[in-house]
Enzyme design. Structure first.
Site, PDB file in Angstrom:
ATOM      1  CB  CYS A 264      -0.872   0.005   1.108  1.00  0.00           C
ATOM      2  SG  CYS A 264      -0.160  -0.335   2.663  1.00  0.00           S
TER       3      CYS A 264
HETATM    4  N1  LIG Z   1      -5.213  -3.820   4.607  1.00  0.00           N
HETATM    5  C1  LIG Z   1      -4.554  -3.268   3.785  1.00  0.00           C
HETATM    6  O1  LIG Z   1      -4.301  -1.807   3.825  1.00  0.00           O
HETATM    7  C2  LIG Z   1      -3.456  -3.909   2.724  1.00  0.00           C
HETATM    8  C3  LIG Z   1      -3.316  -5.214   2.775  1.00  0.00           C
HETATM    9  N2  LIG Z   1      -2.540  -5.822   2.091  1.00  0.00           N
HETATM   10  C4  LIG Z   1      -2.102  -7.279   2.061  1.00  0.00           C
HETATM   11  O2  LIG Z   1      -3.360  -7.840   2.011  1.00  0.00           O
HETATM   12  C5  LIG Z   1      -3.195  -9.341   2.544  1.00  0.00           C
HETATM   13  C6  LIG Z   1      -4.676  -9.162   3.440  1.00  0.00           C
HETATM   14  O3  LIG Z   1      -4.677  -8.264   3.867  1.00  0.00           O
HETATM   15  P1  LIG Z   1      -6.080  -7.884   5.038  1.00  0.00           P
HETATM   16  O4  LIG Z   1      -7.182  -8.116   4.185  1.00  0.00           O
HETATM   17  O5  LIG Z   1      -5.805  -6.533   5.633  1.00  0.00           O
HETATM   18  O6  LIG Z   1      -6.083  -8.963   5.991  1.00  0.00           O
HETATM   19  P2  LIG Z   1      -7.247  -9.438   7.132  1.00  0.00           P
HETATM   20  O7  LIG Z   1      -6.281  -9.860   8.235  1.00  0.00           O
HETATM   21  O8  LIG Z   1      -8.306  -8.289   7.198  1.00  0.00           O
HETATM   22  O9  LIG Z   1      -7.732 -10.536   6.305  1.00  0.00           O
HETATM   23  C7  LIG Z   1      -7.038 -11.842   6.321  1.00  0.00           C
HETATM   24  C8  LIG Z   1      -7.941 -12.961   5.589  1.00  0.00           C
HETATM   25  O10 LIG Z   1      -7.200 -14.267   5.439  1.00  0.00           O
HETATM   26  C9  LIG Z   1      -7.868 -15.319   6.063  1.00  0.00           C
HETATM   27  N3  LIG Z   1      -7.018 -16.076   6.219  1.00  0.00           N
HETATM   28  C10 LIG Z   1      -6.082 -16.455   7.306  1.00  0.00           C
HETATM   29  N4  LIG Z   1      -5.215 -17.534   7.485  1.00  0.00           N
HETATM   30  C11 LIG Z   1      -5.600 -18.106   6.136  1.00  0.00           C
HETATM   31  C12 LIG Z   1      -5.247 -19.293   5.457  1.00  0.00           C
HETATM   32  N5  LIG Z   1      -4.190 -20.063   5.974  1.00  0.00           N
HETATM   33  N6  LIG Z   1      -5.813 -19.765   4.373  1.00  0.00           N
HETATM   34  C13 LIG Z   1      -6.806 -18.998   3.792  1.00  0.00           C
HETATM   35  N7  LIG Z   1      -7.354 -17.777   4.439  1.00  0.00           N
HETATM   36  C14 LIG Z   1      -6.598 -17.429   5.445  1.00  0.00           C
HETATM   37  C15 LIG Z   1      -8.616 -14.798   7.112  1.00  0.00           C
HETATM   38  O11 LIG Z   1      -9.805 -15.226   7.520  1.00  0.00           O
HETATM   39  P3  LIG Z   1      -9.644 -16.484   8.785  1.00  0.00           P
HETATM   40  O12 LIG Z   1      -8.416 -15.999   9.876  1.00  0.00           O
HETATM   41  O13 LIG Z   1     -10.915 -16.545   9.489  1.00  0.00           O
HETATM   42  O14 LIG Z   1      -9.221 -17.867   8.222  1.00  0.00           O
HETATM   43  C16 LIG Z   1      -9.056 -13.484   6.481  1.00  0.00           C
HETATM   44  O15 LIG Z   1     -10.011 -13.802   5.403  1.00  0.00           O
HETATM   45  C17 LIG Z   1      -2.240  -9.169   3.556  1.00  0.00           C
HETATM   46  O16 LIG Z   1      -1.024  -9.876   2.948  1.00  0.00           O
HETATM   47  C18 LIG Z   1      -1.960  -7.567   3.537  1.00  0.00           C
HETATM   48  O17 LIG Z   1      -0.404  -7.721   3.897  1.00  0.00           O
HETATM   49  C19 LIG Z   1      -1.802  -5.108   0.876  1.00  0.00           C
HETATM   50  C20 LIG Z   1      -2.122  -3.927   0.982  1.00  0.00           C
HETATM   51  C21 LIG Z   1      -2.839  -3.119   1.923  1.00  0.00           C
HETATM   52  C1  LIG Z   2      -1.326   0.512   9.168  1.00  0.00           C
HETATM   53  C2  LIG Z   2      -0.475  -0.864   9.081  1.00  0.00           C
HETATM   54  O1  LIG Z   2      -0.429  -1.386   9.836  1.00  0.00           O
HETATM   55  N1  LIG Z   2      -0.059  -1.027   7.913  1.00  0.00           N
HETATM   56  C3  LIG Z   2       0.481  -2.153   7.465  1.00  0.00           C
HETATM   57  C4  LIG Z   2       0.817  -2.203   6.023  1.00  0.00           C
HETATM   58  C5  LIG Z   2      -0.340  -2.498   5.049  1.00  0.00           C
HETATM   59  C6  LIG Z   2      -0.152  -4.069   4.675  1.00  0.00           C
HETATM   60  O2  LIG Z   2      -0.988  -4.947   4.771  1.00  0.00           O
HETATM   61  O3  LIG Z   2       1.136  -4.297   4.162  1.00  0.00           O
HETATM   62  P1  LIG Z   2       1.129  -4.722   2.595  1.00  0.00           P
HETATM   63  O4  LIG Z   2       0.958  -3.717   1.666  1.00  0.00           O
HETATM   64  O5  LIG Z   2       2.836  -5.025   2.499  1.00  0.00           O
HETATM   65  O6  LIG Z   2       0.695  -6.125   2.185  1.00  0.00           O
HETATM   66  C7  LIG Z   2       1.879  -2.236   8.294  1.00  0.00           C
HETATM   67  O7  LIG Z   2       2.673  -1.345   8.326  1.00  0.00           O
HETATM   68  O8  LIG Z   2       2.571  -3.295   8.257  1.00  0.00           O
END
Ligand SMILES: NC(=O)C1=CN([C@@H]2O[C@H](COP(=O)(O)OP(=O)(O)OC[C@H]3O[C@@H](n4cnc5c(N)ncnc54)[C@H](OP(=O)(O)O)[C@@H]3O)[C@@H](O)[C@H]2O)C=CC1
Ligand SMILES: CC(=O)N[C@@H](CCC(=O)OP(=O)(O)O)C(=O)O
Length: 334
Positions: free
Chosen positions: A154
């Site tokens: 992000c």
């Molecule tokens: N949030 C953000 O702003 C951003 C996030 N990302 C990346 O996107 C990814 C998701 O982030 P985010 O949506 O915030 O995370 P969340 O914690 O909100 O969601 C994670 C999801 O993964 C599921 N999960 C966990 N373990 C497993 C497994 N072993 N197999 C299948 N599903 C699983 C969880 O459900 P359950 O635990 O119930 O199984 C849940 O649905 C991460 O890699 C994050 O770094 C990238 C950019 C920005």
């Molecule tokens: C506010 C906050 O905690 N932000 C996350 C970055 C967002 C994220 O999920 O990381 P990726 O874009 O690498 O997947 C962090 O600093 O670890």
């Protein structure tokens, strides 16, 4: 129609993916998956994310057998933690799926980076080599035949969109490293409850000073050193980055404007400000990265904003998917 699976569908990024893909005319969601042990397995996605009531009527299912889940699936989105994506992606790839990974597991071609910054040893150097880094505005060509797309982080998305046109046009005096001060809302930390990301606990604070994993990601892909300091703030979503740079002697505000215009005039998901700089509220809930700047003498300040869950994650993943399969770039995003 392409059959698609969203893994991690109950998370913040996964729910946004489901929203986009559900209204995409060429995508058919065949499964919304969570972990095999998930407490949410069997619940309807709309129970977990009530904004989806009446829009998506599918349950989230436990992913207990990847080979079984991959049957008949063309495209997989992994919205899962880095280590989970690292293990799952090669299994879906071996089954012939095109994989869009939203985690950091395949973003940097350097195995040592994973031991240093992610806490695991990378086991799949062949996929690390083949993965295409999906900074969509700059990678349309490479995306066209990619099987594994590593969707950028992000913070790195906004930082690179802001700095790449300036560096490519040799406008910056890189002897003064660009200083990226970035502030994110708490959804950046994911949906799982944690005191550290509770809006009541969070005020405004820098974190990961000199050691956040997005620093080496930005440096690896920009090819120039930077200072990167993320901050956590007590609002739900959005990232604002204020980037301070030194211009080369003789470079004007007009040169900066032209570099941004040439890079993005035909890129629908980057919006340039002719005057002033963007505010977070104008991009939250939307798939854009907004960029504005100001120049004083040799000093340049660029401001870039995005919704961390959209252009910083799910929207960019769908944008990459559109480019990969030759659909209109903004299909289902706007
Ligand atoms: N949030 C953000 O702003 C951003 C996030 N990302 C990346 O996107 C990814 C998701 O982030 P985010 O949506 O915030 O995370 P969340 O914690 O909100 O969601 C994670 C999801 O993964 C599921 N999960 C966990 N373990 C497993 C497994 N072993 N197999 C299948 N599903 C699983 C969880 O459900 P359950 O635990 O119930 O199984 C849940 O649905 C991460 O890699 C994050 O770094 C990238 C950019 C920005
Ligand atoms: C506010 C906050 O905690 N932000 C996350 C970055 C967002 C994220 O999920 O990381 P990726 O874009 O690498 O997947 C962090 O600093 O670890």
């Amino acid at each position: 129609m392409l059959n698609t699976l969203i893994v991690g569908a109950s998370g913040y990024a996964g729910a946004e993916l489901a929203t986009y893909l559900n209204r995409h005319p060429h995508m058919n969601i065949t499964g919304l998956m969570v972990s095999a042990q998930s407490a949410d397995a069997g619940k309807r996605l709309a129970e977990l994310h009530p904004q989806l009531k009446g829009i998506i009527d599918l349950p989230v299912l436990p992913l207990d057998n990847v080979a079984e889940a991959a049957k008949g699936v063309d495209v997989v989105f992994l919205a899962t933690a880095h280590a989970v994506s690292h293990d799952l992606a090669p299994q879906f790839l071996a089954a012939g799926c095109v994989v869009f990974d939203l985690s950091g597991a395949f973003r940097v071609r350097d195995a040592a980076f994973y031991t240093d910054f992610y806490g695991f040893e990378h086991q799949h150097p062949e996929w690390l080599e083949k993965a295409v880094y999906g900074l969509a505005e700059w990678q349309a060509g490479a995306l066209a035949d990619a099987q594994l797309i590593a969707v950028p982080g992000c913070y790195p998305t906004a930082a690179q969109l802001a700095l790449k046109p300036l560096l490519d046009n040799n406008l910056l005096n890189t002897a003064q490293w660009p200083v990226i001060n970035a502030t994110s809302g708490v959804s950046g930390a994911g949906r799982k409850a944690s005191l550290k990301s509770s809006v009541c606990e969070v005020s405004l604070q820098p974190y990961g000073i000199f050691n956040h994993r997005h620093h080496p990601e930005i440096v690896a892909h920009l090819g120039t050193p930077v200072i990167f300091t993320p901050h956590l703030a007590n609002f739900p979503r959005g990232i604002l980055e204020t980037i301070t740079c030194r211009l080369n002697a003789g470079v004007t505000a007009q040169d900066v404007a032209e570099a941004f215009h040439n890079a993005y005039h035909d890129k629908p998901l980057v919006r340039l400000y002719k005057e002033g700089v963007p505010a977070l509220k104008d991009v939250v809930g939307l798939p854009f990265c907004d960029i504005g700047f100001a120049v004083q003498g040799e000093h340049l300040i660029v401001v870039a904003t995005e919704d961390n869950l959209l252009k910083g994650a799910s929207a960019q993943a769908v944008q990459c998917m559109n480019l990969r399969f030759g659909f209109p770039e903004t299909q289902s995003l706007l």
